[in-house]
Design a protein around this motif. Sequence first.
Motif, PDB file in Angstrom:
ATOM      1  N   GLY A   7       0.823  -1.218   0.000  1.00 30.14           N
ATOM      2  CA  GLY A   7       0.000   0.000   0.000  1.00 30.14           C
ATOM      3  C   GLY A   7       0.851   1.259   0.000  1.00 30.14           C
ATOM      4  O   GLY A   7       0.434   2.309   0.494  1.00 30.14           O
ATOM      5  N   LEU A   9       1.645   3.351  -2.215  1.00 30.03           N
ATOM      6  CA  LEU A   9       1.322   4.520  -3.045  1.00 30.03           C
ATOM      7  C   LEU A   9       0.330   5.465  -2.366  1.00 30.03           C
ATOM      8  O   LEU A   9      -0.001   6.512  -2.899  1.00 30.03           O
ATOM      9  CB  LEU A   9       0.743   4.065  -4.399  1.00 30.03           C
ATOM     10  CG  LEU A   9       1.628   3.120  -5.216  1.00 30.03           C
ATOM     11  CD1 LEU A   9       1.044   2.938  -6.621  1.00 30.03           C
ATOM     12  CD2 LEU A   9       3.051   3.619  -5.320  1.00 30.03           C
ATOM     13  N   HIS A  11      -1.540   7.690   1.010  1.00 32.25           N
ATOM     14  CA  HIS A  11      -1.242   8.937   1.727  1.00 32.25           C
ATOM     15  C   HIS A  11       0.028   8.795   2.584  1.00 32.25           C
ATOM     16  O   HIS A  11       0.941   9.618   2.514  1.00 32.25           O
ATOM     17  CB  HIS A  11      -2.453   9.295   2.598  1.00 32.25           C
ATOM     18  CG  HIS A  11      -2.350  10.628   3.249  1.00 32.25           C
ATOM     19  ND1 HIS A  11      -3.308  11.100   4.096  1.00 32.25           N
ATOM     20  CD2 HIS A  11      -1.400  11.587   3.215  1.00 32.25           C
ATOM     21  CE1 HIS A  11      -2.955  12.307   4.530  1.00 32.25           C
ATOM     22  NE2 HIS A  11      -1.808  12.616   4.014  1.00 32.25           N
ATOM     23  N   GLY A  13       2.186   5.923   2.706  1.00 31.82           N
ATOM     24  CA  GLY A  13       3.292   5.242   2.027  1.00 31.82           C
ATOM     25  C   GLY A  13       4.078   6.139   1.091  1.00 31.82           C
ATOM     26  O   GLY A  13       5.307   6.062   1.028  1.00 31.82           O
ATOM     27  N   THR A  37      -6.403   2.694  -6.002  1.00 31.21           N
ATOM     28  CA  THR A  37      -6.821   4.081  -5.794  1.00 31.21           C
ATOM     29  C   THR A  37      -6.142   5.037  -6.794  1.00 31.21           C
ATOM     30  O   THR A  37      -6.159   6.253  -6.587  1.00 31.21           O
ATOM     31  CB  THR A  37      -6.563   4.523  -4.344  1.00 31.21           C
ATOM     32  OG1 THR A  37      -5.198   4.239  -4.033  1.00 31.21           O
ATOM     33  CG2 THR A  37      -7.456   3.782  -3.365  1.00 31.21           C
ATOM     34  N   ALA A  59       0.241  -5.764  -7.535  1.00 28.48           N
ATOM     35  CA  ALA A  59      -0.543  -6.950  -7.144  1.00 28.48           C
ATOM     36  C   ALA A  59      -1.343  -6.622  -5.907  1.00 28.48           C
ATOM     37  O   ALA A  59      -1.057  -5.651  -5.199  1.00 28.48           O
ATOM     38  CB  ALA A  59       0.395  -8.126  -6.868  1.00 28.48           C
ATOM     39  N   ILE A  61      -3.068  -7.901  -2.126  1.00 25.40           N
ATOM     40  CA  ILE A  61      -2.630  -8.724  -0.988  1.00 25.40           C
ATOM     41  C   ILE A  61      -3.456 -10.009  -0.855  1.00 25.40           C
ATOM     42  O   ILE A  61      -3.268 -10.770   0.079  1.00 25.40           O
ATOM     43  CB  ILE A  61      -2.617  -7.917   0.340  1.00 25.40           C
ATOM     44  CG1 ILE A  61      -3.971  -7.241   0.601  1.00 25.40           C
ATOM     45  CG2 ILE A  61      -1.483  -6.910   0.348  1.00 25.40           C
ATOM     46  CD1 ILE A  61      -4.069  -6.555   1.955  1.00 25.40           C
ATOM     47  N   LEU A  80       0.864  -1.434   4.871  1.00 26.73           N
ATOM     48  CA  LEU A  80      -0.098  -0.329   4.861  1.00 26.73           C
ATOM     49  C   LEU A  80      -1.355  -0.630   4.038  1.00 26.73           C
ATOM     50  O   LEU A  80      -2.373   0.039   4.200  1.00 26.73           O
ATOM     51  CB  LEU A  80       0.552   0.937   4.281  1.00 26.73           C
ATOM     52  CG  LEU A  80       1.813   1.486   4.959  1.00 26.73           C
ATOM     53  CD1 LEU A  80       2.355   2.681   4.166  1.00 26.73           C
ATOM     54  CD2 LEU A  80       1.523   1.910   6.382  1.00 26.73           C
ATOM     55  N   PRO A 122      -0.044  -0.839  10.831  1.00 29.72           N
ATOM     56  CA  PRO A 122      -0.822   0.291  11.303  1.00 29.72           C
ATOM     57  C   PRO A 122      -2.274  -0.095  11.508  1.00 29.72           C
ATOM     58  O   PRO A 122      -2.980  -0.411  10.564  1.00 29.72           O
ATOM     59  CB  PRO A 122      -0.712   1.279  10.135  1.00 29.72           C
ATOM     60  CG  PRO A 122      -0.615   0.405   8.934  1.00 29.72           C
ATOM     61  CD  PRO A 122       0.076  -0.860   9.360  1.00 29.72           C
ATOM     62  N   THR A 124      -5.737   1.346  13.900  1.00 31.18           N
ATOM     63  CA  THR A 124      -6.338   2.671  14.004  1.00 31.18           C
ATOM     64  C   THR A 124      -6.889   2.875  15.418  1.00 31.18           C
ATOM     65  O   THR A 124      -7.383   1.919  16.032  1.00 31.18           O
ATOM     66  CB  THR A 124      -7.485   2.815  12.978  1.00 31.18           C
ATOM     67  OG1 THR A 124      -8.317   3.907  13.361  1.00 31.18           O
ATOM     68  CG2 THR A 124      -8.363   1.566  12.928  1.00 31.18           C
ATOM     69  N   GLY A 178      -3.737   7.614  15.239  1.00 31.31           N
ATOM     70  CA  GLY A 178      -4.803   8.599  15.115  1.00 31.31           C
ATOM     71  C   GLY A 178      -4.984   8.991  13.654  1.00 31.31           C
ATOM     72  O   GLY A 178      -4.191   8.592  12.780  1.00 31.31           O
ATOM     73  N   THR A 191     -10.271  12.015   5.028  1.00 33.97           N
ATOM     74  CA  THR A 191     -10.087  12.138   6.474  1.00 33.97           C
ATOM     75  C   THR A 191     -10.435  13.554   6.950  1.00 33.97           C
ATOM     76  O   THR A 191     -10.387  14.514   6.169  1.00 33.97           O
ATOM     77  CB  THR A 191      -8.635  11.795   6.829  1.00 33.97           C
ATOM     78  OG1 THR A 191      -7.802  12.456   5.897  1.00 33.97           O
ATOM     79  CG2 THR A 191      -8.384  10.313   6.778  1.00 33.97           C
TER      80      THR A 191
HETATM   81  N1  LIG Z   1      -4.599   7.976   6.998  1.00 36.01           N
HETATM   82  C1  LIG Z   1      -5.057   7.789   8.233  1.00 36.01           C
HETATM   83  O1  LIG Z   1      -5.673   8.688   8.829  1.00 36.01           O
HETATM   84  C2  LIG Z   1      -4.801   6.487   8.943  1.00 36.01           C
HETATM   85  C3  LIG Z   1      -5.029   6.424  10.333  1.00 36.01           C
HETATM   86  C4  LIG Z   1      -4.840   5.205  11.001  1.00 36.01           C
HETATM   87  C5  LIG Z   1      -4.408   4.082  10.294  1.00 36.01           C
HETATM   88  N2  LIG Z   1      -4.198   4.179   8.951  1.00 36.01           N
HETATM   89  C6  LIG Z   1      -3.765   2.971   8.234  1.00 36.01           C
HETATM   90  O2  LIG Z   1      -2.542   3.213   7.563  1.00 36.01           O
HETATM   91  C7  LIG Z   1      -2.524   2.508   6.320  1.00 36.01           C
HETATM   92  C8  LIG Z   1      -2.234   3.462   5.181  1.00 36.01           C
HETATM   93  O3  LIG Z   1      -3.219   4.508   5.194  1.00 36.01           O
HETATM   94  P1  LIG Z   1      -3.280   5.606   4.032  1.00 36.01           P
HETATM   95  O4  LIG Z   1      -3.992   6.765   4.578  1.00 36.01           O
HETATM   96  O5  LIG Z   1      -1.946   5.777   3.404  1.00 36.01           O
HETATM   97  O6  LIG Z   1      -4.270   4.847   3.022  1.00 36.01           O
HETATM   98  P2  LIG Z   1      -4.538   5.108   1.459  1.00 36.01           P
HETATM   99  O7  LIG Z   1      -5.932   4.690   1.203  1.00 36.01           O
HETATM  100  O8  LIG Z   1      -4.104   6.468   1.091  1.00 36.01           O
HETATM  101  O9  LIG Z   1      -3.521   4.057   0.771  1.00 36.01           O
HETATM  102  C9  LIG Z   1      -3.757   2.670   0.759  1.00 36.01           C
HETATM  103  C10 LIG Z   1      -2.984   2.059  -0.403  1.00 36.01           C
HETATM  104  O10 LIG Z   1      -3.228   0.654  -0.386  1.00 36.01           O
HETATM  105  C11 LIG Z   1      -3.488   0.220  -1.718  1.00 36.01           C
HETATM  106  N3  LIG Z   1      -4.351  -0.944  -1.633  1.00 36.01           N
HETATM  107  C12 LIG Z   1      -5.668  -0.985  -1.286  1.00 36.01           C
HETATM  108  N4  LIG Z   1      -6.124  -2.234  -1.318  1.00 36.01           N
HETATM  109  C13 LIG Z   1      -5.088  -3.015  -1.701  1.00 36.01           C
HETATM  110  C14 LIG Z   1      -4.926  -4.407  -1.926  1.00 36.01           C
HETATM  111  N5  LIG Z   1      -5.952  -5.263  -1.766  1.00 36.01           N
HETATM  112  N6  LIG Z   1      -3.711  -4.870  -2.313  1.00 36.01           N
HETATM  113  C15 LIG Z   1      -2.664  -4.025  -2.486  1.00 36.01           C
HETATM  114  N7  LIG Z   1      -2.760  -2.697  -2.296  1.00 36.01           N
HETATM  115  C16 LIG Z   1      -3.945  -2.209  -1.900  1.00 36.01           C
HETATM  116  C17 LIG Z   1      -4.152   1.404  -2.404  1.00 36.01           C
HETATM  117  O11 LIG Z   1      -3.991   1.357  -3.830  1.00 36.01           O
HETATM  118  C18 LIG Z   1      -3.422   2.594  -1.770  1.00 36.01           C
HETATM  119  O12 LIG Z   1      -2.293   2.978  -2.534  1.00 36.01           O
HETATM  120  C19 LIG Z   1      -3.875   1.803   6.211  1.00 36.01           C
HETATM  121  O13 LIG Z   1      -3.725   0.473   6.643  1.00 36.01           O
HETATM  122  C20 LIG Z   1      -4.759   2.574   7.167  1.00 36.01           C
HETATM  123  O14 LIG Z   1      -5.788   1.767   7.692  1.00 36.01           O
HETATM  124  C21 LIG Z   1      -4.367   5.357   8.273  1.00 36.01           C
END
Ligand SMILES: NC(=O)c1ccc[n+]([C@@H]2O[C@H](COP(=O)([O-])OP(=O)(O)OC[C@H]3O[C@@H](n4cnc5c(N)ncnc54)[C@H](O)[C@@H]3O)[C@@H](O)[C@H]2O)c1
Length: 315
Positions: A7, A9, A11, A13, A37, A59, A61, A80, A122, A124, A178, A191
């Motif tokens: 993941g 690519l 926010h 990562g 996304t 690919a 997961i 992620l 990660p 939440t 958070g 968010t």
């Molecule tokens: N952003 C937040 O506020 C926040 C807060 C707490 C926890 N998190 C956790 O941190 C992680 C990353 O969050 P983020 O904000 O960067 O999310 P995001 O939605 O911006 O990025 C998620 C990435 O995962 C990829 N993805 C989705 N499903 C997939 C799959 N089945 N196989 C492979 N790739 C896949 C998407 O293409 C995307 O690039 C997540 O697990 C999220 O639950 C985020």
Amino acid sequence: MRLLVTGALGHIGSKLIREYAKRQDIELIRIFDNISTQRYCSLFNLPQKRGLRYEFIEAGIDDKKALKRAMQKIDVVIHLAAITDAPSTIATPKLTHKVNFEGTKNVLMAAIDANVKKFLFPSTTSVYGEAEGLVDENSPENMYKPASPYAATKLKAEKFILKTAKAKGFNANVLRMGTIFGTSIGMRFHTAINKFCWLAVMNKPLTVWDSALNSMRPYLGLNDCIRAFYFLEKHGKPGELYNVVTRNYSMKNIIETIKQFVPNVQIQITKSPLLNQKPYEVGNEKIKKIGFEFKDTLSGGIRATLVLMKGVRRF
Ligand SMILES: NC(=O)c1ccc[n+]([C@@H]2O[C@H](COP(=O)([O-])OP(=O)(O)OC[C@H]3O[C@@H](n4cnc5c(N)ncnc54)[C@H](O)[C@@H]3O)[C@@H](O)[C@H]2O)c1
């Protein structure tokens, strides 16, 4: 150090891989994402450095074969990949379970089979759900009220990780994070704080649930988040779970901060509860006790987000 980020690519990562590229000891950053996304831009202009290679695996997961290949010669996994838009998961509980729980299980088992040295996951703070007073890692689980399939599947996944890691003597940490604020090339705007910044720039009203105005919720600056992954890679006690929260803020705090930069921002108060605004306050002492310092500020994150869009006016 050879790193795999699923993941990558998204926010978090897209900034994490750029920050990790600065490390002296890093030789490989392997990026695993199904591009569901569409954040191709996160692969643009990756910082080039002698001795550092990027590899990309397109690919999902759910693909165990691809995961097996992705784990080859990897030291650290940051997992992620997930479905992350919490309110939308109310309509898609089965898919959310498949990706956020079953997918996480696949990533963990592949990492264990490949003898990865450290696994960081990660979760939440929304696993706590609406809670009275301050909650932390010691709060009994019967107090938790995960309010969406997103939160429920994250809770199930973190339990599976900690139980399996313990049984197999595998080094894993869970970060209960958070809601993120702060910018990245792959940032999303579902968010709370990011969405409010967007609405303010577009001269649209910010909809606030009246009960949320003064009650707190936990937030995490993106730089603190990335530093926490790095810190726990080195100092996280195997098998432990840590809350990772810069601070708890009320909607009023957030609105006042946006007002410093967009003075005429409009506010619309609603009586109906909004999932992303349900109050609960989360403690961050456990990670601070092992030496981690939170440094991000709300105004810094909001300012950076608004600056990104300073060239745009709604017509
Ligand atoms: N952003 C937040 O506020 C926040 C807060 C707490 C926890 N998190 C956790 O941190 C992680 C990353 O969050 P983020 O904000 O960067 O999310 P995001 O939605 O911006 O990025 C998620 C990435 O995962 C990829 N993805 C989705 N499903 C997939 C799959 N089945 N196989 C492979 N790739 C896949 C998407 O293409 C995307 O690039 C997540 O697990 C999220 O639950 C985020």
